[in-house]
Design an enzyme around this catalytic site. Structure first.
Site, PDB file in Angstrom:
ATOM      1  CB  CYS A 115      -7.798  -0.562   4.878  1.00 48.03           C
ATOM      2  SG  CYS A 115      -8.123  -2.214   5.440  1.00 48.03           S
ATOM      3  CD  GLU A 116      -6.299  -5.423  -0.782  1.00 54.13           C
ATOM      4  OE1 GLU A 116      -6.245  -4.727  -1.814  1.00 54.13           O
ATOM      5  OE2 GLU A 116      -5.799  -6.549  -0.692  1.00 54.13           O
ATOM      6  CG  HIS A 117      -7.403  -6.457   4.634  1.00 51.40           C
ATOM      7  ND1 HIS A 117      -6.114  -6.163   5.048  1.00 51.40           N
ATOM      8  CD2 HIS A 117      -7.279  -7.299   3.584  1.00 51.40           C
ATOM      9  CE1 HIS A 117      -5.257  -6.815   4.285  1.00 51.40           C
ATOM     10  NE2 HIS A 117      -5.930  -7.514   3.390  1.00 51.40           N
ATOM     11  CG  HIS A 118     -10.862  -3.649   8.203  1.00 54.31           C
ATOM     12  ND1 HIS A 118      -9.503  -3.876   8.198  1.00 54.31           N
ATOM     13  CD2 HIS A 118     -11.402  -4.604   9.006  1.00 54.31           C
ATOM     14  CE1 HIS A 118      -9.224  -4.921   8.968  1.00 54.31           C
ATOM     15  NE2 HIS A 118     -10.347  -5.383   9.471  1.00 54.31           N
ATOM     16  CD  GLN A 169       1.797   2.316   4.554  1.00 52.34           C
ATOM     17  OE1 GLN A 169       0.928   2.371   5.431  1.00 52.34           O
ATOM     18  NE2 GLN A 169       3.025   2.754   4.761  1.00 52.34           N
ATOM     19  CG  HIS A 202      -3.056   1.442   8.094  1.00 48.15           C
ATOM     20  ND1 HIS A 202      -3.228   0.562   7.057  1.00 48.15           N
ATOM     21  CD2 HIS A 202      -1.873   2.063   7.874  1.00 48.15           C
ATOM     22  CE1 HIS A 202      -2.188   0.643   6.240  1.00 48.15           C
ATOM     23  NE2 HIS A 202      -1.348   1.539   6.721  1.00 48.15           N
ATOM     24  CB  CYS A 252      -8.600  -1.030   9.634  1.00 49.02           C
ATOM     25  SG  CYS A 252      -6.972  -1.253   8.968  1.00 49.02           S
TER      26      CYS A 252
HETATM   27 ZN   LIG Z   1      -7.907  -2.751   7.477  1.00 46.09          ZN
END
Ligand SMILES: [Zn+2]
Length: 216
Positions: free
Chosen positions: A98-101, A139, A167, A169
């Site tokens: 995941c590019e956020h976490h 995704q 996910h 995250c």
């Molecule tokens: Zn994430």
């Protein structure tokens, strides 16, 4: 890693500018900062080799940045004895991040196309999924990248891509919901326009209920 970049600089294979890539030592120093941030002591014995291991693990996790998805599909075959039915590779396991976490997204991809004279080896479809999975992702974007690349390179009559993934995250932090999977799909050409083609694809992957409301 020092894999050379190839010549396609499309939106689907962005990579960081390698000229200002940090050194391995800088990357390991950054891991020591995160260890201290977590509240631990990077000088204790059990953690001494951790920065090196983390950096090597990242080379595996993000190997997709060194791969050119267009090149993976470049070799096609036209001797298919008139085969003009759908080609489906289902249940392709993938591990993405995941590019956020920067935590794992683990799931399965189903990739299909209706050939227009040219086909690729099926292992190439799995490699295509990995080339996009082994990057920082969301995704939805990954689904579109797989479908669009297949469409651009093979120029088939249609493309269908479905991703189902969990996910971490979402399961290990934040709302802490385990056992939830996210489903995304992208249908192009005949998979978008022809209900019978779409139905055939969904019945092959055995997921009709999940997709009765999703049509992009
Ligand atoms: Zn994430």
């Amino acid at each position: 890693m020092n894999a050379p970049r190839k010549n396609h600089h499309t939106d689907s294979d962005i990579s960081a500018d390698q000229a200002d890539r940090p050194t391995r030592e800088e990357a390991e120093a950054a891991v020591r900062v995160l260890l201290r941030w977590a509240g631990d002591d990077p000088r204790r014995e059990g953690l001494l080799d951790t920065p090196g291991r983390v950096v090597r693990a990242h080379e595996e996790f993000f190997v997709g940045y060194t791969q050119d998805p267009h090149e993976i599909l470049a070799r096609t075959f036209s001797e298919v004895h008139g085969y003009d039915e759908m080609i489906v590779l289902k249940d392709i396991r993938f591990e993405s991040y995941c590019e956020h976490h920067m935590v794992p997204i683990i799931g399965r991809a189903h990739v299909a196309y209706l050939p227009n004279e040219r086909v690729v080896g099926i292992s190439k479809l799995a490699r295509l999924v990995d080339a996009f999975a082994k990057r920082l992702q969301i995704q939805e974007k990954m689904t579109a990248q797989i479908a669009d690349t297949l469409n651009e390179v093979l120029q088939p009559l249609g493309v269908g891509v479905i991703l189902e993934a969990a996910h971490q995250c979402m399961s290990t932090r934040g709302v802490h919901k385990a056992g939830v999977s996210m489903v995304t799909s992208r249908m192009l050409g005949s998979f978008r326009d022809d209900p019978s083609t779409r139905r055939e694809f969904l019945s092959i992957v055995g997921n009709q209920t999940a997709f009765s409301v999703s049509n992009t």
